[in-house]
Design a protein around this motif. Structure first.
Motif, mmCIF file in Angstrom:
data_model
loop_
_atom_site.group_PDB
_atom_site.id
_atom_site.type_symbol
_atom_site.label_atom_id
_atom_site.label_comp_id
_atom_site.label_asym_id
_atom_site.label_seq_id
_atom_site.Cartn_x
_atom_site.Cartn_y
_atom_site.Cartn_z
ATOM 1 N N SER A 199 99.047 -2.166 107.519
ATOM 2 C CA SER A 199 98.710 -0.848 108.052
ATOM 3 C C SER A 199 98.836 0.272 107.040
ATOM 4 C CB SER A 199 99.616 -0.531 109.239
ATOM 5 O OG SER A 199 100.949 -0.376 108.770
ATOM 6 N N VAL A 200 99.271 -0.049 105.835
ATOM 7 C CA VAL A 200 99.370 1.024 104.855
ATOM 8 C C VAL A 200 98.955 0.517 103.483
ATOM 9 C CG1 VAL A 200 101.847 0.619 104.541
ATOM 10 C CG2 VAL A 200 100.872 2.801 103.833
ATOM 11 N N MET A 201 98.227 1.366 102.787
ATOM 12 C CA MET A 201 97.811 1.017 101.438
ATOM 13 C C MET A 201 98.152 2.172 100.505
ATOM 14 S SD MET A 201 94.038 0.171 99.923
ATOM 15 C CE MET A 201 94.128 -1.530 100.445
ATOM 16 N N VAL A 202 98.767 1.830 99.376
ATOM 17 C CA VAL A 202 99.027 2.829 98.354
ATOM 18 C C VAL A 202 98.145 2.479 97.164
ATOM 19 C CG1 VAL A 202 100.751 3.834 96.821
ATOM 20 C CG2 VAL A 202 101.416 3.063 99.119
ATOM 21 N N VAL A 203 97.337 3.413 96.712
ATOM 22 C CA VAL A 203 96.506 3.148 95.543
ATOM 23 C C VAL A 203 97.091 3.898 94.354
ATOM 24 C CG1 VAL A 203 94.201 3.231 94.545
ATOM 25 C CG2 VAL A 203 94.482 2.940 97.015
ATOM 26 N N GLU A 204 97.535 3.153 93.363
ATOM 27 C CA GLU A 204 98.093 3.761 92.159
ATOM 28 C C GLU A 204 96.956 4.172 91.235
ATOM 29 O OE1 GLU A 204 101.378 4.031 91.199
ATOM 30 O OE2 GLU A 204 102.401 2.843 92.744
ATOM 31 N N HIS A 205 97.122 5.271 90.537
ATOM 32 C CA HIS A 205 96.084 5.761 89.620
ATOM 33 C C HIS A 205 94.734 5.839 90.318
ATOM 34 C CE1 HIS A 205 98.277 5.977 85.889
ATOM 35 N NE2 HIS A 205 98.832 4.815 86.157
ATOM 36 N N ALA A 206 94.753 6.412 91.500
ATOM 37 C CA ALA A 206 93.511 6.464 92.280
ATOM 38 C C ALA A 206 92.395 7.153 91.503
ATOM 39 C CB ALA A 206 93.761 7.185 93.603
ATOM 40 N N GLU A 207 92.771 8.029 90.557
ATOM 41 C CA GLU A 207 91.750 8.763 89.801
ATOM 42 C C GLU A 207 90.901 7.833 88.939
ATOM 43 O OE1 GLU A 207 94.973 8.833 89.095
ATOM 44 O OE2 GLU A 207 95.200 8.455 86.952
ATOM 45 N N ARG A 208 91.377 6.609 88.723
ATOM 46 C CA ARG A 208 90.620 5.707 87.865
ATOM 47 C C ARG A 208 89.572 4.890 88.618
ATOM 48 N NH1 ARG A 208 94.382 2.171 84.243
ATOM 49 N NH2 ARG A 208 96.156 3.534 83.870
#
Ligand code: ADP
Ligand code: MG
Length: 705
Positions: A572-581
């Motif tokens: 139910s949860v997603m964290v996207v690291e360095h989403a800017e890439r």
């Protein structure tokens, strides 16, 4: 007949092998290439303004001689300013360029130059960083063949084209080259664009169009030129689009002439069988897509249909029902996924859905052992396996079917990798259904789908809630962990996604690995955390995936390998690291891994500075909408069609004059005209032959067939 337009550029006066190579590098090898390439922009040098009387704020073109130059330093080390005083018979003005010291070798004293830019008021009037062109003298890149007469007739005193620089071929050299080539165009130049279409659209003949698109006649609107909307320009764009659409339509026609060996029928018994396996009510979108698919399957010609629907729209069940129709008719079905993990997932869910039916489902992948594999292949050839799931290798390898009736290809967002041609080449003529989660922007649809039938599922299964999406900077990391912890405490699962960029793969992988350790040991010691990345062995990947699906692992730290279709509704949860890439569409695909049931899911996009304006625009767009079609349109706006998903892969044509976004309405016109043309004309053999020959080389696409 030697075609003047096919003359290689290196044979032209003043070009030679070195300059030809420079031109080749930007895709220009023949006269045709040279002429079917628009200038970057047009400059009105027809009314060069006298320097005396210029006013601040005006955009001007002036022509004059350089009276003096000066290179001076500034307080910033290494930062230099180049100034030139340029004068004509009426007066003089200062031109200033920042940090372009090399100009002292290009803009020499006494050189005749044309400057183009905006007048600014500083200490006196000046031109700041104007575009420049050396008409004669002082030019270090020297072009002695240009006479004073050329300067007066080609480079000034008119609207001039400004081309993209190609190595040593300056825009000016190219202008003269184009001018000369145009002056030798044969009077009876062949025109591939049908006369009746051309005159109905009120567009000029080829010769006029080529000439006017490069050297516009006096009085042409500079504004229309720079929007590429003069009749001459539109004629070249429409010609390109028309031939392209004609090719698509012919390809489609060829497909319609084929007839498949097995046509299915549908009766009440089959409808009842479908009802029995269906675990829920279909949405309206699913129902109408299924109807279109099954109608195709009942036709004598092979189906060639694309099923488009956002992630989570429920394409799989639609495909399965189509499969059921084929199997009930005694035909086999191949279900192909882009990766082995996905193939296995499909296999597990299809087998579950078909549990109560009499049909045999099997999985064949690269890791299927030799003995098992041989057995499966034998049963497939004997017709004992009804539905086989695998990767694309299924139809590319040594697999034989007893009677393959339907090939389902789940491409996810990798659109267009496998085409009918592969199947046909293997002597199979099944119905083909390609599923894609890439919402193709409206503006590209006509091009990409030109020869496919398309069904779109626009609605979502009931009860879905849009994923709550937030942007957070690195400094808010603790808040993010709090959100994640809350979900884990509720018994939910989490994804943490890392970008993996090829050039820095090792570094990224290390970062992901360290993060997984850190999360496991320090942040979430009470939960099981696992790492998944593309470099892992297949069986290791599968183990992790299975454990995550079974909730034996609560947090999956992964590189982007998960974007291709994992279905774990409890996450139910997603964290996207360095989403800017990440790209916009890619982020949307990723986000689709959560929000797969009625629970309110969340997606946190963590980003770091520096972030570009486009980067920020992408993330904001994602936070604002969950509609894949809208996201695709925005992505296209931000990136342009070439980058949208890689031209070749997407089946986009290589275009010379047209632009899929800018010229969308002309593509619509071209398509209508192409349809009308095919209805009203028996195509002559030579015309067909030349189109067939031109199509693949010209548009870089597959054969018309
Ligand atoms: P995608 O289009 O991304 O391939 P799936 O076919 O994997 O989507 O479906 C996503 C989820 O929605 C699955 O868990 C599936 O069982 C469920 N689903 C599909 N259609 C419906 C429906 N009409 N009602 C309820 N749930 C559905
Ligand atoms: Mg899917």
């Amino acid at each position: 007949m030697t075609d003047y337009l096919q003359t290689p550029l290196q044979y032209l006066k003043g070009v030679g092998p070195k300059r030809a190579a420079d031109l080749q590098r930007i895709g220009l090898s023949t006269i045709e290439d040279l002429l079917y390439r628009f200038p970057l922009r047009y400059e009105d040098r027809g009314r060069l303004q006298p320097i005396e009387g210029l006013k601040a704020g005006q955009e001007v073109a002036i022509s004059g001689r350089i009276q003096s130059t000066h290179l001076r330093g500034t307080r910033r080390p290494g930062f230099k300013i180049f100034e030139a005083l340029v004068g004509d018979s009426s007066g003089s003005i200062r031109a200033v360029w920042m940090n372009q010291s090399f100009l002292q070798d290009v803009l020499r004293r006494d050189a005749h130059v044309v400057l183009f830019g905006t007048v600014e008021a500083r200490t006196g009037l000046q031109l700041m960083n104007p575009d420049y062109e050396v008409i004669d003298g002082g030019d270090a890149e020297g072009d002695p063949t240009d006479s004073a007469e050329d300067a007066a007739t080609i480079h000034t005193g008119r609207i001039v084209p400004v081309y993209e620089k190609a190595g040593a071929m300056t825009p000016k050299m190219q202008r003269r080259l184009v001018y000369e080539v145009l002056s030798k165009l044969p009077a009876d130049l062949h025109d591939p664009f049908p006369e009746d279409v051309r005159s109905r659209l009120n567009l000029p003949p080829r010769r006029t169009a080529l000439t006017d698109a490069h050297f516009p006649p006096a009085g042409t609107s500079i504004d229309a030129l720079n929007r590429f909307r003069t009749p001459a320009q539109m004629r070249l764009i429409v010609e390109e689009f028309f031939l392209f659409q004609l090719g698509l339509l012919m390809r489609r026609r060829a497909a319609v002439r084929e007839s498949k060996p097995n046509v299915v029928t549908v009766d009440d018994r089959i409808r009842e069988a479908a009802r029995r396996i269906l675990p829920f009510r279909l949405t309206d979108g699913q129902r109408s897509a299924l109807k279109e698919i099954v109608e195709d399957m009942q036709k004598p010609t092979p189906m060639n249909r694309l099923l488009q629907g956002d992630v989570g729209a429920g394409k799989t069940i639609v495909a399965l029902l189509a499969a059921l129709v084929a199997m009930e008719n005694g035909l086999q079905v191949a279900f192909m996924a882009p990766t082995e993990i996905l193939a296995e997932q499909h296999y597990l869910s299809l087998r579950r859905l078909l549990e109560k039916s009499r049909f045999h489902v099997e999985l064949i992948t690269g890791t299927t052992s030799g003995l098992k594999r041989r057995d499966l292949l034998a049963r497939l050839a004997a017709g004992d396996i009804h539905l086989v799931v695998g990767t694309h290798a299924l139809v590319q390898g040594t697999v034989h079917f007893k009677s393959l009736g339907l090939a389902i290809i789940d491409e996810q967002h990798r659109f267009g990798v496998l085409q009918r041609a592969t199947l046909r080449a293997k002597g199979m003529m099944p119905d083909v259904l390609v599923m894609t989660a890439t919402p193709i922007p409206r503006t590209l649809a006509l091009t990409v789908y030109g020869d496919l039938d398309v069904s779109v599922i626009r609605d979502m299964p009931p009860g879905r809630r849009p994923v709550m999406t937030t942007l957070k900077t690195e400094s808010r990391r603790e808040d993010v962990y709090k959100i994640v912890r809350q979900e884990l405490e509720r018994g939910k699962q989490a994804y943490v996604v890392y970008p993996l960029i090829e050039e820095s793969e090792k570094v990224d992988l290390k970062a992901a690995t360290e993060m997984a350790d850190h999360l496991a040991q320090e942040v979430f010691p009470a939960y099981r955390v696992a790492l998944l990345h593309g470099r892992m062995k297949q069986d290791a990947k599968d183990r992790v995936m299975r454990a995550f699906a079974a909730n034996e692992i609560q947090m999956l730290v992964s590189t982007t390998v998960i974007e291709v279709g994992i279905d774990v509704p409890n996450a139910s949860v997603m964290v996207v690291e360095h989403a800017e890439r990440f790209g916009l569409s890619q982020l949307h695909q990723l986000r689709g891994r959560v929000g797969r049931d009625s629970y309110q899911s969340q997606c946190v996009l963590l980003y770091q500075y520096p972030i570009s304006k486009d980067g920020k625009a992408r993330l904001t767009a994602l936070a604002e909408t969950c509609d894949g079609f809208e996201i695709a349109d925005r992505d296209l706006e931000i990136r342009g069609p070439g980058d949208f998903f890689g031209t070749r892969q997407a089946g986009l044509p290589l275009l010379r004059t047209g632009d899929l976004v800018r010229d969308h309405s002309l593509m619509v016109t071209a398509r209508e005209e192409a349809i009308r043309f095919l209805e009203n004309h028996a195509l002559s053999e030579p015309f067909m032959a030349s189109l067939k020959q031109a199509w693949p080389t010209r548009f870089g696409l597959m054969d018309i067939g």
